[in-house]
Design an enzyme around this catalytic site. Sequence first.
Site, PDB file in Angstrom:
ATOM      1  CB  CYS A 231      -0.908  -0.046   1.229  1.00  0.00           C
ATOM      2  SG  CYS A 231      -1.757   1.488   1.610  1.00  0.00           S
TER       3      CYS A 231
ATOM      4  CB  CYS B 235       0.405   1.672   4.104  1.00  0.00           C
ATOM      5  SG  CYS B 235      -1.330   1.193   4.004  1.00  0.00           S
TER       6      CYS B 235
END
Length: 133
Positions: A63, A66
Amino acid sequence: MSTDDELERIREQKRKELQERAEAETQAASSPDEPIPIENSAHFQETLQDHDRVLVDFYADWCGPCQMLAPVLDRIAAETSGTIAKVDTEALPQLAQQYGVRGLPTLILFEHGEPAKQLVGMQEESTLRNLFV
């Protein structure tokens, strides 16, 4: 001012300094300087029990947002009294499912073991810091 008064003032000042130092050490000991990587469900529950307020980062290695959020959370953990925990949703999908995580990153603030606030997506550092004030 008499010598006795001066000695009492110095004693009181020293007591206050020692108490402040003890409180600071207690707070530092109870709040890790880096995010806690959650290993399993039991470790997750233990972390929530050990700390009054925990910001849990549900993330995945693939991600992009993230990865952008990770250094922000590292700074917050190091510079505040906040406790940050990280849950890899690929390794612990049952935890993500249990808390209704549908998008990444998802941040859930737990207070006394209970979810109090949920944020989804990249967040401003100031927004996250304010969770610990």
